[in-house]
Design a protein around this motif. Structure first.
Motif, PDB file in Angstrom:
ATOM      1  N   ASN A   1      37.227  55.407  54.951  1.00  0.00           N
ATOM      2  CA  ASN A   1      36.505  55.591  56.491  1.00  0.00           C
ATOM      3  C   ASN A   1      37.268  57.451  56.878  1.00  0.00           C
ATOM      4  N   MET A   2      36.253  58.135  57.919  1.00  0.00           N
ATOM      5  CA  MET A   2      36.469  59.054  57.839  1.00  0.00           C
ATOM      6  C   MET A   2      36.251  59.100  59.771  1.00  0.00           C
ATOM      7  N   LEU A   3      37.794  59.557  60.540  1.00  0.00           N
ATOM      8  CA  LEU A   3      38.447  59.120  61.392  1.00  0.00           C
ATOM      9  C   LEU A   3      38.653  61.187  61.999  1.00  0.00           C
ATOM     10  N   PHE A   4      37.563  60.955  63.314  1.00  0.00           N
ATOM     11  CA  PHE A   4      37.435  62.284  64.002  1.00  0.00           C
ATOM     12  C   PHE A   4      38.389  62.546  64.892  1.00  0.00           C
ATOM     13  N   ILE A   5      39.219  63.310  65.624  1.00  0.00           N
ATOM     14  CA  ILE A   5      39.690  63.490  67.209  1.00  0.00           C
ATOM     15  C   ILE A   5      39.689  64.763  66.739  1.00  0.00           C
ATOM     16  N   ASP A   6      39.258  64.930  68.280  1.00  0.00           N
ATOM     17  CA  ASP A   6      38.219  66.105  69.091  1.00  0.00           C
ATOM     18  C   ASP A   6      39.444  66.945  68.576  1.00  0.00           C
ATOM     19  N   ASN A   7      39.037  68.205  68.946  1.00  0.00           N
ATOM     20  CA  ASN A   7      40.108  68.989  68.838  1.00  0.00           C
ATOM     21  C   ASN A   7      40.465  70.207  70.180  1.00  0.00           C
ATOM     22  N   ILE A   8      40.935  69.101  71.088  1.00  0.00           N
ATOM     23  CA  ILE A   8      41.461  69.257  72.502  1.00  0.00           C
ATOM     24  C   ILE A   8      43.006  69.144  72.696  1.00  0.00           C
ATOM     25  N   PRO A   9      43.233  69.994  73.947  1.00  0.00           N
ATOM     26  CA  PRO A   9      45.306  70.639  74.222  1.00  0.00           C
ATOM     27  C   PRO A   9      45.619  69.145  73.762  1.00  0.00           C
ATOM     28  N   THR A  10      45.316  67.994  74.346  1.00  0.00           N
ATOM     29  CA  THR A  10      46.122  66.711  73.740  1.00  0.00           C
ATOM     30  C   THR A  10      45.454  65.593  72.622  1.00  0.00           C
TER      31      THR A  10
ATOM     32  N   ILE B   1      41.697  55.923  54.294  1.00  0.00           N
ATOM     33  CA  ILE B   1      41.838  57.072  56.361  1.00  0.00           C
ATOM     34  C   ILE B   1      41.385  58.023  56.002  1.00  0.00           C
ATOM     35  N   LEU B   2      40.164  58.962  55.667  1.00  0.00           N
ATOM     36  CA  LEU B   2      40.105  60.134  55.610  1.00  0.00           C
ATOM     37  C   LEU B   2      40.535  60.991  56.943  1.00  0.00           C
ATOM     38  N   CYS B   3      41.523  61.977  57.652  1.00  0.00           N
ATOM     39  CA  CYS B   3      41.242  61.660  58.972  1.00  0.00           C
ATOM     40  C   CYS B   3      41.091  63.416  59.791  1.00  0.00           C
ATOM     41  N   ILE B   4      40.438  64.072  59.909  1.00  0.00           N
ATOM     42  CA  ILE B   4      39.867  65.704  60.887  1.00  0.00           C
ATOM     43  C   ILE B   4      41.126  65.590  61.951  1.00  0.00           C
ATOM     44  N   GLY B   5      42.019  65.908  62.096  1.00  0.00           N
ATOM     45  CA  GLY B   5      42.910  66.050  63.546  1.00  0.00           C
ATOM     46  C   GLY B   5      44.121  67.028  63.078  1.00  0.00           C
ATOM     47  N   PRO B   6      45.468  67.045  63.949  1.00  0.00           N
ATOM     48  CA  PRO B   6      46.244  67.368  64.163  1.00  0.00           C
ATOM     49  C   PRO B   6      47.026  67.004  62.657  1.00  0.00           C
ATOM     50  N   GLU B   7      48.016  68.134  61.548  1.00  0.00           N
ATOM     51  CA  GLU B   7      48.616  67.578  60.734  1.00  0.00           C
ATOM     52  C   GLU B   7      49.519  67.160  61.519  1.00  0.00           C
ATOM     53  N   ASP B   8      50.274  67.443  62.685  1.00  0.00           N
ATOM     54  CA  ASP B   8      51.747  67.010  62.765  1.00  0.00           C
ATOM     55  C   ASP B   8      51.353  66.230  64.246  1.00  0.00           C
ATOM     56  N   GLY B   9      50.823  65.480  64.030  1.00  0.00           N
ATOM     57  CA  GLY B   9      49.798  64.844  65.612  1.00  0.00           C
ATOM     58  C   GLY B   9      50.537  62.974  65.131  1.00  0.00           C
ATOM     59  N   ASP B  10      50.597  62.598  66.202  1.00  0.00           N
ATOM     60  CA  ASP B  10      51.053  60.712  66.241  1.00  0.00           C
ATOM     61  C   ASP B  10      50.306  60.138  65.045  1.00  0.00           C
ATOM     62  N   VAL B  11      48.894  60.382  64.656  1.00  0.00           N
ATOM     63  CA  VAL B  11      48.218  59.878  64.116  1.00  0.00           C
ATOM     64  C   VAL B  11      48.332  60.387  62.502  1.00  0.00           C
ATOM     65  N   ALA B  12      49.450  61.579  61.840  1.00  0.00           N
ATOM     66  CA  ALA B  12      49.520  61.955  61.168  1.00  0.00           C
ATOM     67  C   ALA B  12      50.693  61.587  60.350  1.00  0.00           C
ATOM     68  N   ALA B  13      51.340  61.217  61.888  1.00  0.00           N
ATOM     69  CA  ALA B  13      52.702  60.292  61.814  1.00  0.00           C
ATOM     70  C   ALA B  13      52.334  59.211  61.036  1.00  0.00           C
ATOM     71  N   ILE B  14      52.111  58.196  62.141  1.00  0.00           N
ATOM     72  CA  ILE B  14      51.536  57.117  62.321  1.00  0.00           C
ATOM     73  C   ILE B  14      50.643  57.041  60.102  1.00  0.00           C
ATOM     74  N   MET B  15      50.035  57.405  60.462  1.00  0.00           N
ATOM     75  CA  MET B  15      49.295  57.432  58.347  1.00  0.00           C
ATOM     76  C   MET B  15      50.152  57.991  57.007  1.00  0.00           C
ATOM     77  N   GLU B  16      51.000  58.752  57.827  1.00  0.00           N
ATOM     78  CA  GLU B  16      52.213  58.689  56.884  1.00  0.00           C
ATOM     79  C   GLU B  16      53.131  57.291  56.650  1.00  0.00           C
ATOM     80  N   ARG B  17      53.726  57.474  57.998  1.00  0.00           N
ATOM     81  CA  ARG B  17      54.301  55.579  57.399  1.00  0.00           C
ATOM     82  C   ARG B  17      53.647  54.454  56.631  1.00  0.00           C
TER      83      ARG B  17
END
Length: 175
Positions: free
Chosen positions: A67-76, A95-111
């Motif tokens: 499943n692809m997840l796209f996060i908008d490339n915006i300041p938040t 899940i394959l997410c395109i978004g910030p590698e240091d964001g909240d989604v990345a932290a949850i996906m790593e956990r």
């Protein structure tokens, strides 16, 4: 756009990848997606569907290999946590997410070990992840993980929200 370019390059380089690739895009899409698919030779790999009821969308998510997840490339973007993300976690597919590698989604996906996050323009990592998932798919070992996701279920998150509201009400009464 670098997703479509990377997929197009992989299709040219690996004929088996091209033969196996199926892109399902369901719901409202950016008007440029069709043009980008065509420009990268992916039209024959794509199925574009209109909006479907939620229960059918969940079945499509469960049937997907990734499943692809796209996060908008915006300041938040680092703090974007979409409902779709939590749905994807619960269906148990990678899940394959395109978004910030240091964001909240990345932290949850790593956990939770539920997938990979690729930075907005990190085409090298995207290529590596796509090929890794593809090799797992071909070997029959591409599996999702829901073992660590219970704390992020709707029921659990709603319970936490209720507790916060009850604490806020109690604190307000003591003032």
């Amino acid at each position: 756009p670098f997703l479509w370019r990377t997929l197009g390059e992989l299709c040219k380089e690996f004929p088996d990848f091209a033969a196996d690739l199926e892109i399902k895009l369901i719901g409202q899409l950016d008007f440029r997606v069709n043009d980008e698919l065509a420009a990268n030779g992916l039209t024959q790999n794509a199925f574009i569907g209109s909006h479907i009821p939620h229960d059918k969308a969940v079945l499509e998510q469960q049937a997907a290999q990734v499943n692809m997840l796209f996060i908008d490339n915006i300041p938040t973007a680092k703090h974007e946590l979409t409902g779709k993300f939590f749905e994807y976690m619960m269906v148990g597919r990678p899940i394959l997410c395109i978004g910030p590698e240091d964001g909240d989604v990345a932290a949850i996906m790593e956990r939770t070990q539920t997938g990979e996050v690729v930075g907005f323009d990190n085409s090298e990592k995207l290529r590596t992840v796509l090929l890794h998932y593809y090799h797992q798919f071909k070997q029959g070992t591409l599996n999702g993980n829901t073992a660590n996701t219970a704390e992020f279920s709707r029921k659990n998150l709603t319970g936490k929200l209720v507790n916060c509201i009850e604490k806020a009400i109690a604190n307000n009464k003591t003032k």
